[in-house]
Design a protein around this motif. Structure first.
Motif, PDB file in Angstrom:
ATOM      1  N   GLU A  80       0.772  -1.158   0.071  1.00  0.00           N
ATOM      2  CA  GLU A  80      -0.002   0.021  -0.018  1.00  0.00           C
ATOM      3  C   GLU A  80       0.888   1.357   0.016  1.00  0.00           C
ATOM      4  O   GLU A  80       0.497   2.280  -0.669  1.00  0.00           O
TER       5      GLU A  80
ATOM      6  N   GLN B 105      -7.403  -2.313  -3.177  1.00  0.00           N
ATOM      7  CA  GLN B 105      -7.035  -0.894  -3.154  1.00  0.00           C
ATOM      8  C   GLN B 105      -7.410  -0.106  -4.562  1.00  0.00           C
ATOM      9  O   GLN B 105      -7.776   0.849  -4.642  1.00  0.00           O
TER      10      GLN B 105
ATOM     11  N   THR C  27      -4.276  -7.121  -1.530  1.00  0.00           N
ATOM     12  CA  THR C  27      -4.197  -5.592  -1.398  1.00  0.00           C
ATOM     13  C   THR C  27      -4.341  -4.963  -2.877  1.00  0.00           C
ATOM     14  O   THR C  27      -5.194  -3.919  -2.778  1.00  0.00           O
TER      15      THR C  27
END
Length: 177
Positions: A96, A134, A130
């Protein structure tokens, strides 16, 4: 089968065998005119894990030697290290704060593609999760099928036989290993 590739960012997980990453990167460098960045997700050397930084170095060197499109197109290599390759939270946080944050900050982007063949199983699962969470529809995914010698995409598409599409000199093959 003629597939179209239009993503700007390719994400590769660097494990102890860099050859699959070479095959995938070489394939997309030659076929994706929008490719701007290749992300190498490597691991740091720790007490209980060997790092893959040196393997990533060799991969970059060999790709630059074998793929003229990298210099011609100005494809940039970006790297991030996972400090604990078995920890879901650490993998998530590091992806991230690097890949996702960098991608979101850019204007020259047309999608991100993860090839989840390399790295550890935990890296594959948690990087995939992830990116999907995201970045959603901006992401596509594939793995290298060693039995069929093809890239298999999560949408069901498959490449032609990669043995016919990707080559490497013996010198650079040894350099990778």
């Amino acid at each position: 089968m003629m597939l179209h590739y239009d993503f700007s960012d390719l994400v590769l997980l660097v494990g102890t065998n860099p050859l699959p990453n070479y095959v995938v990167a070489n394939f997309f460098c030659a076929r994706n005119h929008n490719l701007k960045r290749i992300w190498l997700i490597q691991s740091e050397k720790k007490d209980n894990q060997e790092g893959t930084v040196k393997l990533a170095d060799w991969l970059v060197e060999v790709l630059e030697n074998e793929c003229s499109e990298i210099k011609k197109k100005g494809i940039e290599f970006k790297r991030t290290s996972i400090s604990e390759i078995g920890s879901a939270n650490i993998i998530k946080n590091e992806i991230e704060s690097t890949v996702v944050a960098d991608y979101r900050s850019r204007t020259d982007k047309s999608g991100i593609h993860l090839n989840y063949t390399g790295g550890t199983k935990a890296m594959s699962v948690h990087v995939y999760r992830t990116l999907e969470k995201q970045l959603g529809d901006s992401c596509t995914f594939s793995y290298l099928d060693a039995r069929g010698f093809q890239l298999v995409f999560d949408n069901g598409d498959k490449s032609d036989d990669l043995r016919e599409l990707v080559s490497i000199s013996i010198v650079n093959l040894f350099r990778l290993h």
